[in-house]
Scaffold this motif. Structure first.
Motif, PDB file in Angstrom:
ATOM      1  N   GLY A 127       0.804  -1.214   0.000  1.00 12.68           N
ATOM      2  CA  GLY A 127       0.000   0.000   0.000  1.00 12.68           C
ATOM      3  C   GLY A 127       0.839   1.268   0.000  1.00 12.68           C
ATOM      4  O   GLY A 127       0.442   2.290   0.553  1.00 12.68           O
ATOM      5  N   LEU A 128       1.996   1.200  -0.635  1.00 13.74           N
ATOM      6  CA  LEU A 128       2.888   2.354  -0.719  1.00 13.74           C
ATOM      7  C   LEU A 128       2.324   3.402  -1.668  1.00 13.74           C
ATOM      8  O   LEU A 128       1.527   3.079  -2.545  1.00 13.74           O
ATOM      9  CB  LEU A 128       4.248   1.907  -1.280  1.00 13.74           C
ATOM     10  N   PRO A 129       2.769   4.650  -1.528  1.00 11.66           N
ATOM     11  CA  PRO A 129       2.435   5.618  -2.586  1.00 11.66           C
ATOM     12  C   PRO A 129       2.925   5.054  -3.925  1.00 11.66           C
ATOM     13  O   PRO A 129       3.989   4.405  -3.984  1.00 11.66           O
ATOM     14  CB  PRO A 129       3.220   6.864  -2.192  1.00 11.66           C
ATOM     15  N   HIS A 130       2.167   5.289  -4.977  1.00 15.94           N
ATOM     16  CA  HIS A 130       2.494   4.700  -6.280  1.00 15.94           C
ATOM     17  C   HIS A 130       3.932   4.999  -6.695  1.00 15.94           C
ATOM     18  O   HIS A 130       4.642   4.120  -7.190  1.00 15.94           O
ATOM     19  CB  HIS A 130       1.509   5.197  -7.344  1.00 15.94           C
ATOM     20  N   TYR A 131       4.391   6.217  -6.501  1.00 12.51           N
ATOM     21  CA  TYR A 131       5.739   6.601  -6.932  1.00 12.51           C
ATOM     22  C   TYR A 131       6.820   5.836  -6.174  1.00 12.51           C
ATOM     23  O   TYR A 131       7.825   5.448  -6.759  1.00 12.51           O
ATOM     24  CB  TYR A 131       5.947   8.120  -6.837  1.00 12.51           C
ATOM     25  N   THR A 132       6.622   5.590  -4.886  1.00 14.51           N
ATOM     26  CA  THR A 132       7.604   4.814  -4.117  1.00 14.51           C
ATOM     27  C   THR A 132       7.590   3.367  -4.584  1.00 14.51           C
ATOM     28  O   THR A 132       8.649   2.763  -4.816  1.00 14.51           O
ATOM     29  CB  THR A 132       7.307   4.901  -2.607  1.00 14.51           C
ATOM     30  N   PHE A 133       6.395   2.816  -4.740  1.00 10.73           N
ATOM     31  CA  PHE A 133       6.251   1.447  -5.241  1.00 10.73           C
ATOM     32  C   PHE A 133       6.966   1.274  -6.577  1.00 10.73           C
ATOM     33  O   PHE A 133       7.695   0.306  -6.786  1.00 10.73           O
ATOM     34  CB  PHE A 133       4.759   1.109  -5.376  1.00 10.73           C
ATOM     35  N   MET A 134       6.779   2.219  -7.473  1.00 17.97           N
ATOM     36  CA  MET A 134       7.381   2.117  -8.805  1.00 17.97           C
ATOM     37  C   MET A 134       8.907   2.199  -8.750  1.00 17.97           C
ATOM     38  O   MET A 134       9.598   1.455  -9.451  1.00 17.97           O
ATOM     39  CB  MET A 134       6.824   3.199  -9.722  1.00 17.97           C
ATOM     40  N   CYS A 135       9.439   3.088  -7.949  1.00 18.12           N
ATOM     41  CA  CYS A 135      10.899   3.197  -7.817  1.00 18.12           C
ATOM     42  C   CYS A 135      11.476   1.897  -7.273  1.00 18.12           C
ATOM     43  O   CYS A 135      12.454   1.371  -7.810  1.00 18.12           O
ATOM     44  CB  CYS A 135      11.277   4.363  -6.899  1.00 18.12           C
ATOM     45  N   TRP A 136      10.884   1.389  -6.209  1.00 17.60           N
ATOM     46  CA  TRP A 136      11.380   0.160  -5.599  1.00 17.60           C
ATOM     47  C   TRP A 136      11.248  -1.022  -6.552  1.00 17.60           C
ATOM     48  O   TRP A 136      12.196  -1.784  -6.745  1.00 17.60           O
ATOM     49  CB  TRP A 136      10.622  -0.129  -4.303  1.00 17.60           C
ATOM     50  N   LEU A 137      10.085  -1.182  -7.148  1.00 23.26           N
ATOM     51  CA  LEU A 137       9.843  -2.294  -8.069  1.00 23.26           C
ATOM     52  C   LEU A 137      10.857  -2.288  -9.215  1.00 23.26           C
ATOM     53  O   LEU A 137      11.507  -3.299  -9.493  1.00 23.26           O
ATOM     54  CB  LEU A 137       8.421  -2.213  -8.637  1.00 23.26           C
ATOM     55  N   CYS A 138      10.994  -1.148  -9.864  1.00 22.83           N
ATOM     56  CA  CYS A 138      11.836  -1.086 -11.056  1.00 22.83           C
ATOM     57  C   CYS A 138      13.314  -1.261 -10.731  1.00 22.83           C
ATOM     58  O   CYS A 138      14.020  -1.973 -11.441  1.00 22.83           O
ATOM     59  CB  CYS A 138      11.577   0.208 -11.822  1.00 22.83           C
ATOM     60  N   LEU A 139      13.787  -0.658  -9.649  1.00 22.05           N
ATOM     61  CA  LEU A 139      15.196  -0.854  -9.278  1.00 22.05           C
ATOM     62  C   LEU A 139      15.451  -2.299  -8.879  1.00 22.05           C
ATOM     63  O   LEU A 139      16.439  -2.903  -9.303  1.00 22.05           O
ATOM     64  CB  LEU A 139      15.620   0.086  -8.149  1.00 22.05           C
ATOM     65  N   GLU A 140      14.582  -2.870  -8.077  1.00 23.74           N
ATOM     66  CA  GLU A 140      14.766  -4.259  -7.654  1.00 23.74           C
ATOM     67  C   GLU A 140      14.768  -5.214  -8.844  1.00 23.74           C
ATOM     68  O   GLU A 140      15.609  -6.114  -8.930  1.00 23.74           O
ATOM     69  CB  GLU A 140      13.690  -4.659  -6.646  1.00 23.74           C
ATOM     70  N   GLU A 141      13.850  -5.026  -9.776  1.00 19.56           N
ATOM     71  CA  GLU A 141      13.794  -5.902 -10.953  1.00 19.56           C
ATOM     72  C   GLU A 141      14.992  -5.676 -11.872  1.00 19.56           C
ATOM     73  O   GLU A 141      15.518  -6.625 -12.452  1.00 19.56           O
ATOM     74  CB  GLU A 141      12.480  -5.715 -11.704  1.00 19.56           C
ATOM     75  N   TYR A 142      15.405  -4.440 -12.000  1.00 19.26           N
ATOM     76  CA  TYR A 142      16.594  -4.116 -12.791  1.00 19.26           C
ATOM     77  C   TYR A 142      17.809  -4.845 -12.212  1.00 19.26           C
ATOM     78  O   TYR A 142      18.564  -5.500 -12.934  1.00 19.26           O
ATOM     79  CB  TYR A 142      16.804  -2.603 -12.793  1.00 19.26           C
ATOM     80  N   CYS A 143      17.967  -4.757 -10.906  1.00 17.79           N
ATOM     81  CA  CYS A 143      19.103  -5.399 -10.244  1.00 17.79           C
ATOM     82  C   CYS A 143      19.011  -6.924 -10.309  1.00 17.79           C
ATOM     83  O   CYS A 143      20.018  -7.607 -10.525  1.00 17.79           O
ATOM     84  CB  CYS A 143      19.201  -4.929  -8.797  1.00 17.79           C
ATOM     85  N   TYR A 144      17.809  -7.453 -10.147  1.00 16.94           N
ATOM     86  CA  TYR A 144      17.638  -8.898 -10.250  1.00 16.94           C
ATOM     87  C   TYR A 144      18.026  -9.383 -11.637  1.00 16.94           C
ATOM     88  O   TYR A 144      18.698 -10.410 -11.794  1.00 16.94           O
ATOM     89  CB  TYR A 144      16.197  -9.313  -9.924  1.00 16.94           C
ATOM     90  N   ASP A 145      17.641  -8.641 -12.660  1.00 16.97           N
ATOM     91  CA  ASP A 145      17.959  -9.030 -14.033  1.00 16.97           C
ATOM     92  C   ASP A 145      19.477  -9.001 -14.269  1.00 16.97           C
ATOM     93  O   ASP A 145      20.017  -9.895 -14.928  1.00 16.97           O
ATOM     94  CB  ASP A 145      17.232  -8.115 -15.016  1.00 16.97           C
ATOM     95  N   ILE A 146      20.152  -8.012 -13.723  1.00 17.59           N
ATOM     96  CA  ILE A 146      21.621  -7.959 -13.833  1.00 17.59           C
ATOM     97  C   ILE A 146      22.233  -9.168 -13.142  1.00 17.59           C
ATOM     98  O   ILE A 146      23.110  -9.831 -13.690  1.00 17.59           O
ATOM     99  CB  ILE A 146      22.182  -6.652 -13.240  1.00 17.59           C
ATOM    100  N   TYR A 147      21.755  -9.477 -11.944  1.00 19.94           N
ATOM    101  CA  TYR A 147      22.288 -10.635 -11.209  1.00 19.94           C
ATOM    102  C   TYR A 147      22.078 -11.927 -11.991  1.00 19.94           C
ATOM    103  O   TYR A 147      22.988 -12.724 -12.170  1.00 19.94           O
ATOM    104  CB  TYR A 147      21.627 -10.755  -9.824  1.00 19.94           C
ATOM    105  N   ARG A 148      20.861 -12.108 -12.470  1.00 14.64           N
ATOM    106  CA  ARG A 148      20.517 -13.333 -13.215  1.00 14.64           C
ATOM    107  C   ARG A 148      21.402 -13.485 -14.460  1.00 14.64           C
ATOM    108  O   ARG A 148      21.868 -14.580 -14.755  1.00 14.64           O
ATOM    109  CB  ARG A 148      19.031 -13.289 -13.601  1.00 14.64           C
ATOM    110  N   ASN A 149      21.632 -12.397 -15.160  1.00 13.45           N
ATOM    111  CA  ASN A 149      22.414 -12.461 -16.394  1.00 13.45           C
ATOM    112  C   ASN A 149      23.931 -12.467 -16.169  1.00 13.45           C
ATOM    113  O   ASN A 149      24.671 -12.862 -17.053  1.00 13.45           O
ATOM    114  CB  ASN A 149      22.042 -11.282 -17.312  1.00 13.45           C
ATOM    115  N   SER A 150      24.380 -12.061 -15.005  1.00 16.02           N
ATOM    116  CA  SER A 150      25.815 -11.969 -14.745  1.00 16.02           C
ATOM    117  C   SER A 150      26.362 -13.047 -13.822  1.00 16.02           C
ATOM    118  O   SER A 150      27.537 -13.401 -13.905  1.00 16.02           O
ATOM    119  CB  SER A 150      26.153 -10.594 -14.136  1.00 16.02           C
ATOM    120  N   PHE A 151      25.518 -13.555 -12.924  1.00 19.85           N
ATOM    121  CA  PHE A 151      26.042 -14.441 -11.875  1.00 19.85           C
ATOM    122  C   PHE A 151      25.358 -15.805 -11.780  1.00 19.85           C
ATOM    123  O   PHE A 151      25.785 -16.646 -11.002  1.00 19.85           O
ATOM    124  CB  PHE A 151      25.958 -13.739 -10.502  1.00 19.85           C
ATOM    125  N   GLU A 152      24.310 -16.034 -12.530  1.00 21.18           N
ATOM    126  CA  GLU A 152      23.662 -17.360 -12.470  1.00 21.18           C
ATOM    127  C   GLU A 152      24.072 -18.221 -13.625  1.00 21.18           C
ATOM    128  O   GLU A 152      24.438 -17.779 -14.670  1.00 21.18           O
ATOM    129  CB  GLU A 152      22.129 -17.203 -12.436  1.00 21.18           C
TER     130      GLU A 152
END
Length: 119
Positions: free
Chosen positions: A94-119
């Motif tokens: 139930g975060l403000p939409h802007y906080t939710f979007m920042c967190w979601l996008c950074l976390e997914e961006y970082c997860y994708d880097i990890y998956r493509n670089s370290f798995e």
């Protein structure tokens, strides 16, 4: 750092800002640049932005300013994620939409880097 280009979201302009955030936050880790990056990405996967580990995204006012500046990219990243999942992504805290979007996008961006670089 080559690993920071290994995300399916690297074509978005916001990726440059995400990369600066990653570089800034990984400096407190020990080891080579690659080891620092891996440790940072693992910590983010484990704790998430909600833990407060990303100084740039602790305060709602900072997230709001970031969201307004990168609105189109963040919304497009979310749309891509939802299309790949085949379902909407819920704001379960139930975060403000802007906080939710920042967190979601950074976390997914970082997860994708990890998956493509370290798995």
């Amino acid at each position: 750092m080559k690993a920071l280009t290994k995300s399916m979201f690297s074509d978005y302009d916001v990726s440059r800002t995400f990369n600066a955030i990653i570089r800034n936050n990984m400096e407190s880790y020990d080891g080579t640049k690659k080891e620092k990056l891996k440790s940072f990405l693992l910590d983010l996967q484990h704790s998430g932005c909600i833990s407060g580990m990303i100084g740039e995204f602790i305060y709602h006012t900072d997230c709001k300013a970031f969201y307004i500046e990168h609105l189109e990219d963040l919304e497009n990243i979310k749309t891509e994620l939802e299309e790949s999942l085949g379902e909407p992504i819920a704001n379960r805290y139930g975060l403000p939409h802007y906080t939710f979007m920042c967190w979601l996008c950074l976390e997914e961006y970082c997860y994708d880097i990890y998956r493509n670089s370290f798995e």
